[in-house]
Write a protein that holds these residues in place. Structure first.
Motif, mmCIF file in Angstrom:
data_model
loop_
_atom_site.group_PDB
_atom_site.id
_atom_site.type_symbol
_atom_site.label_atom_id
_atom_site.label_comp_id
_atom_site.label_asym_id
_atom_site.label_seq_id
_atom_site.Cartn_x
_atom_site.Cartn_y
_atom_site.Cartn_z
ATOM 1 N N LEU A 89 0.834 -1.201 0.000
ATOM 2 C CA LEU A 89 0.000 0.000 0.000
ATOM 3 C C LEU A 89 0.869 1.252 0.000
ATOM 4 O O LEU A 89 0.652 2.170 -0.799
ATOM 5 N N ALA A 111 2.497 1.710 -3.404
ATOM 6 C CA ALA A 111 1.547 2.146 -4.436
ATOM 7 C C ALA A 111 1.177 3.606 -4.258
ATOM 8 O O ALA A 111 1.114 4.371 -5.231
ATOM 9 N N ARG A 138 -4.051 6.377 -7.668
ATOM 10 C CA ARG A 138 -3.771 6.340 -6.225
ATOM 11 C C ARG A 138 -5.028 6.672 -5.430
ATOM 12 O O ARG A 138 -5.293 6.071 -4.394
ATOM 13 N N ILE A 181 -7.195 3.597 -5.327
ATOM 14 C CA ILE A 181 -6.641 2.633 -4.356
ATOM 15 C C ILE A 181 -7.043 3.046 -2.946
ATOM 16 O O ILE A 181 -7.501 2.226 -2.144
ATOM 17 N N TRP A 182 -6.863 4.317 -2.642
ATOM 18 C CA TRP A 182 -7.168 4.833 -1.301
ATOM 19 C C TRP A 182 -8.655 4.683 -0.980
ATOM 20 O O TRP A 182 -9.022 4.227 0.106
#
Length: 129
Positions: A44, A47, A58, A61-62
Motif C-alpha cells: 500500500l 503504491a 492512487r 486505491i485509497w
C-alpha cells in the motif's frame, strides 16, 4: 514528514469532531485501524507513493481501502482530506497524537514496563509461595 506539532493539530481537529459527534471512541478506533493498515502494508505504501500510477489511480486505491475497512462518512472525509493534502503517510503519527488526547481526557496514563525477568517467571514464583 510532518512534525509532531502538525500531527497534533490534525489529531486535535479529529478529537473535536469526535466529541461533537459523540463518537470519539469510534473515530479513534477507525483512525487506528487505517493507520495500522498503512504501517503493515508495504504494498500500500509503495503504491501510494508511486508517481507512475498517477493521482487518479492512487485515489482509487485509497478509496477502495477505505471502503474495505468500512470507513464512516466522517472518517472517509478525513482520510480523503489527508490524501488531497499529501499527508496519508502521517497517519501513524496522527493516530498516536489522537490516542494521547483521548488518554488525557480519560485520565489514563500509558507506560512501558521493563523487567529483568519475564513476567510469567515472576507469576510462577508467586504461585509456588
Amino acid at each position: 514528514m510532518v512534525t509532531g506539532s502538525m500531527a497534533r493539530r490534525w489529531a486535535k481537529a479529529l478529537f473535536a469532531i469526535g466529541e461533537e459527534q459523540g463518537n470519539l471512541l469510534g473515530i479513534t478506533r477507525e483512525v487506528q485501524r487505517v493507520a495500522e493498515t498503512w504501517t503493515e502494508s508495504e504494498e500500500l505504501r509503495s503504491a501510494m507513493s508511486n508517481p507512475a500510477l498517477g493521482l487518479a489511480a492512487r485515489q482509487q486505491i485509497w478509496e477502495a481501502l477505505l471502503r474495505r475497512l468500512g470507513a464512516t462518512r466522517i472518517g472517509r472525509n478525513f482520510f480523503m482530506l489527508l490524501f488531497s493534502k499529501g499527508r496519508v503517510a502521517e497517519l501513524p503519527a496522527i493516530s498516536r497524537e489522537l490516542q494521547v488526547l483521548v488518554d488525557r481526557k480519560d485520565n489514563r496514563l500509558r507506560a512501558d514496563v521493563a523487567s529483568a525477568r519475564a513476567a510469567g517467571d515472576r507469576l510462577g514464583a508467586l504461585k509456588e509461595e
